[in-house]
Motif scaffolding. Structure first.
Motif, PDB file in Angstrom:
ATOM      1  N   CYS A  67       0.839  -1.206   0.000  1.00  0.00           N
ATOM      2  CA  CYS A  67       0.000   0.000   0.000  1.00  0.00           C
ATOM      3  C   CYS A  67       0.871   1.251   0.000  1.00  0.00           C
ATOM      4  O   CYS A  67       1.874   1.319   0.715  1.00  0.00           O
ATOM      5  CB  CYS A  67      -0.907  -0.009   1.227  1.00  0.00           C
ATOM      6  N   ALA A  70       0.003   4.392   3.564  1.00  0.00           N
ATOM      7  CA  ALA A  70       0.721   4.525   4.840  1.00  0.00           C
ATOM      8  C   ALA A  70      -0.071   5.192   5.962  1.00  0.00           C
ATOM      9  O   ALA A  70       0.437   6.084   6.649  1.00  0.00           O
ATOM     10  CB  ALA A  70       2.032   5.295   4.612  1.00  0.00           C
ATOM     11  N   CYS A  71      -1.300   4.744   6.161  1.00  0.00           N
ATOM     12  CA  CYS A  71      -2.089   5.311   7.263  1.00  0.00           C
ATOM     13  C   CYS A  71      -1.384   5.004   8.589  1.00  0.00           C
ATOM     14  O   CYS A  71      -0.935   3.877   8.815  1.00  0.00           O
ATOM     15  CB  CYS A  71      -3.489   4.716   7.279  1.00  0.00           C
ATOM     16  N   CYS A  74      -2.529   1.955  10.763  1.00  0.00           N
ATOM     17  CA  CYS A  74      -2.656   0.659  10.101  1.00  0.00           C
ATOM     18  C   CYS A  74      -1.446  -0.236  10.377  1.00  0.00           C
ATOM     19  O   CYS A  74      -0.302   0.142  10.103  1.00  0.00           O
ATOM     20  CB  CYS A  74      -2.815   0.863   8.593  1.00  0.00           C
ATOM     21  N   TYR A  77      -0.466  -2.877   6.447  1.00  0.00           N
ATOM     22  CA  TYR A  77       0.172  -2.601   5.156  1.00  0.00           C
ATOM     23  C   TYR A  77       1.705  -2.732   5.229  1.00  0.00           C
ATOM     24  O   TYR A  77       2.325  -2.644   6.284  1.00  0.00           O
ATOM     25  CB  TYR A  77      -0.193  -1.182   4.687  1.00  0.00           C
ATOM     26  N   HIS A 114      -3.518  -0.191  -1.216  1.00  0.00           N
ATOM     27  CA  HIS A 114      -3.524   0.566  -2.470  1.00  0.00           C
ATOM     28  C   HIS A 114      -2.229   0.235  -3.216  1.00  0.00           C
ATOM     29  O   HIS A 114      -1.237   0.953  -3.113  1.00  0.00           O
ATOM     30  CB  HIS A 114      -3.604   2.071  -2.195  1.00  0.00           C
ATOM     31  N   LYS A 193      -4.356   9.740   2.768  1.00  0.00           N
ATOM     32  CA  LYS A 193      -5.641   9.207   2.299  1.00  0.00           C
ATOM     33  C   LYS A 193      -6.491  10.345   1.754  1.00  0.00           C
ATOM     34  O   LYS A 193      -6.375  11.490   2.189  1.00  0.00           O
ATOM     35  CB  LYS A 193      -6.371   8.550   3.476  1.00  0.00           C
TER      36      LYS A 193
HETATM   37  S1  SF4 Z   1      -5.708   1.380   6.120  1.00  0.00           S
HETATM   38 FE1  SF4 Z   1      -5.791   0.702   3.973  1.00  0.00          FE
HETATM   39  S2  SF4 Z   1      -5.117   2.493   2.816  1.00  0.00           S
HETATM   40 FE2  SF4 Z   1      -4.425   2.812   4.928  1.00  0.00          FE
HETATM   41  S3  SF4 Z   1      -2.318   1.956   4.979  1.00  0.00           S
HETATM   42 FE3  SF4 Z   1      -3.731   0.327   5.639  1.00  0.00          FE
HETATM   43  S4  SF4 Z   1      -4.109  -0.818   3.778  1.00  0.00           S
HETATM   44 FE4  SF4 Z   1      -3.313   1.168   3.143  1.00  0.00          FE
END
Ligand code: SF4
Length: 391
Positions: A67, A70-71, A74, A77, A114, A193
């Motif tokens: 992805c 990089a939230c 999270c 990812y 993503h 995001k």
């Molecule tokens: S929450 Fe979704 S968009 Fe955000 S880093 Fe994780 S996998 Fe990626």
């Protein structure tokens, strides 16, 4: 506003009247807990007088953890080129679908990062393969942020992206990626995001094309009470326009293995109060689901007395939330027990909330012990993130 005011607002909401965001915030912070729950439960009883509480059997299949977004919250990812990044090919996804069907699943939730190379074509091919091989599985999958990403990768409009993936088999869109919609808390936890307005824009386009969805909210990353209510206002306003949200599903942030460690989680009391306010506030959304996966079975059961009519899914696989520390597991027997011992009637539903089997009496309860959730035990065990690669 005073306690007397809260009684008046609660009565009006219980009678089916609309409450303003200001009133919702007042109830959330000031209303007596028991009165709040009683009003929400009155609304639930009026909507579902038979006392049925639904659940679903589905499998959450992640196709990639790569992805670019990089939230910070999270733990799932990995940045492109990270050595722990992986993607499953279509054969592996179909194999997991076959297992899900074998265990009685009616829905599949395909979700992933993503990936920089995944445009509309990738999702068309994936959904077509699943829908052609498993027509009995409803594809309720991805979320607006994946759609924004794939449209950008393929250089097409959002409308074209939604039309194409819908034609390939996507039945409805998951409420994923909503997190907190207002700009301040969203930017703080997910600066790369797309905005909350863009999330709503995708949902609006999909609803107008006949693709329904759910709406979620992630609580507990440092947002204010007012921002929680503002999130709900944004969802309600779009629902007034489109009517395309089937359910509202708040859940609590899980603090392990990510870069927001140490942020406050929403307390159980905050969660239950929010659930009740949501039932009173969303006069235009049919279903309210609580998240026993993130709050635990005891809170899941209590939520049934705060306006909730659905306990969501026996997830045959879940990796995203469990990567961040959600440890609550359940099987079909536990879920049915949660519902029945709360004095309600359990019913298995499908994606559109039609009842597939109502367990009117304990004798009707399912007995198949194979249906047990296996959070992250199937694959994708991961270590804590050492550094954020592309923040
Ligand atoms: S929450 Fe979704 S968009 Fe955000 S880093 Fe994780 S996998 Fe990626």
């Amino acid at each position: 506003m005073s306690t007397r005011d809260s009684s008046e607002i609660l009565q009006r909401a219980a009678d089916g009247g609309r409450i303003s965001p200001e009133e919702a915030l007042f109830l959330y912070t000031e209303a007596p807990f028991h009165a709040l729950g009683e009003a929400a439960d009155t609304v639930r009883r009026r909507r579902y007088p038979e006392g049925i509480v639904t659940y679903l059997i589905d499998r959450n299949i992640n196709y990639t953890n790569v992805c670019v977004t990089a939230c910070k919250f999270c733990a799932f990812y990995r940045a492109p080129k990270h050595k722990e990044g992986w993607s499953h090919d279509t054969d592996e996804i179909l194999r997991r679908c076959a297992e899900a069907v074998e265990l009685g699943a009616t829905q599949v939730m395909l979700q992933g990062g993503h990936h920089p190379d995944y445009g509309v074509e990738y999702y068309e091919s994936l959904f077509r393969a699943v829908s052609e091989n498993f027509p009995q599985l409803v594809i309720h999958s991805i979320g607006p942020s994946e759609i924004l990403h794939m449209a950008k990768v393929s250089g097409v409009s959002l409308e074209e992206a939604v039309r194409r993936i819908h034609a390939a088999g996507l039945a409805s869109i998951a409420g994923a990626g909503a997190e907190m919609l207002p700009a301040r808390p969203r930017t703080a936890i997910a600066p790369l995001k797309e905005s909350g307005e863009r999330w709503l824009e995708v949902m609006g386009i999909a609803h107008k094309l006949g693709v329904e969805s759910t709406a979620t909210m992630m609580m507990g990353t440092g947002e204010t009470n007012a921002e929680r209510i503002e999130h709900m206002r944004m969802v309600r306003d779009l629902q007034d326009e489109t009517g395309g949200f089937r359910a509202f599903i708040p859940w609590t942030y899980q603090p392990e293995n990510n870069h927001l460690k140490g942020r406050t989680q929403a307390t159980r009391l905050e969660y239950l109060r929010l659930i009740a306010v949501a039932r009173l506030f969303f006069d235009n959304i049919n279903h309210l689901q609580s998240s026993w996966l993130t709050t635990g079975k005891d809170v899941g059961q209590l939520s049934l007395h705060m306006g909730v009519d659905d306990l969501g899914s026996i997830m045959l696989e879940e990796n995203v939330i469990s990567s961040a520390g959600a440890k609550h597991r359940s099987n079909l027997h536990d879920l049915v027990w949660m519902i029945r011992s709360a004095g309600r009637i359990p019913a298995q539903r499908n994606t559109t909330y039609e009842h597939l089997a109502v367990h009117w009496t304990p004798e009707d309860d399912p007995t198949d012990l194979r249906v047990t959730s296996h959070f992250s035990s199937i694959t994708n065990k991961r270590k804590p993130l050492p550094v954020l690669d592309n923040a």
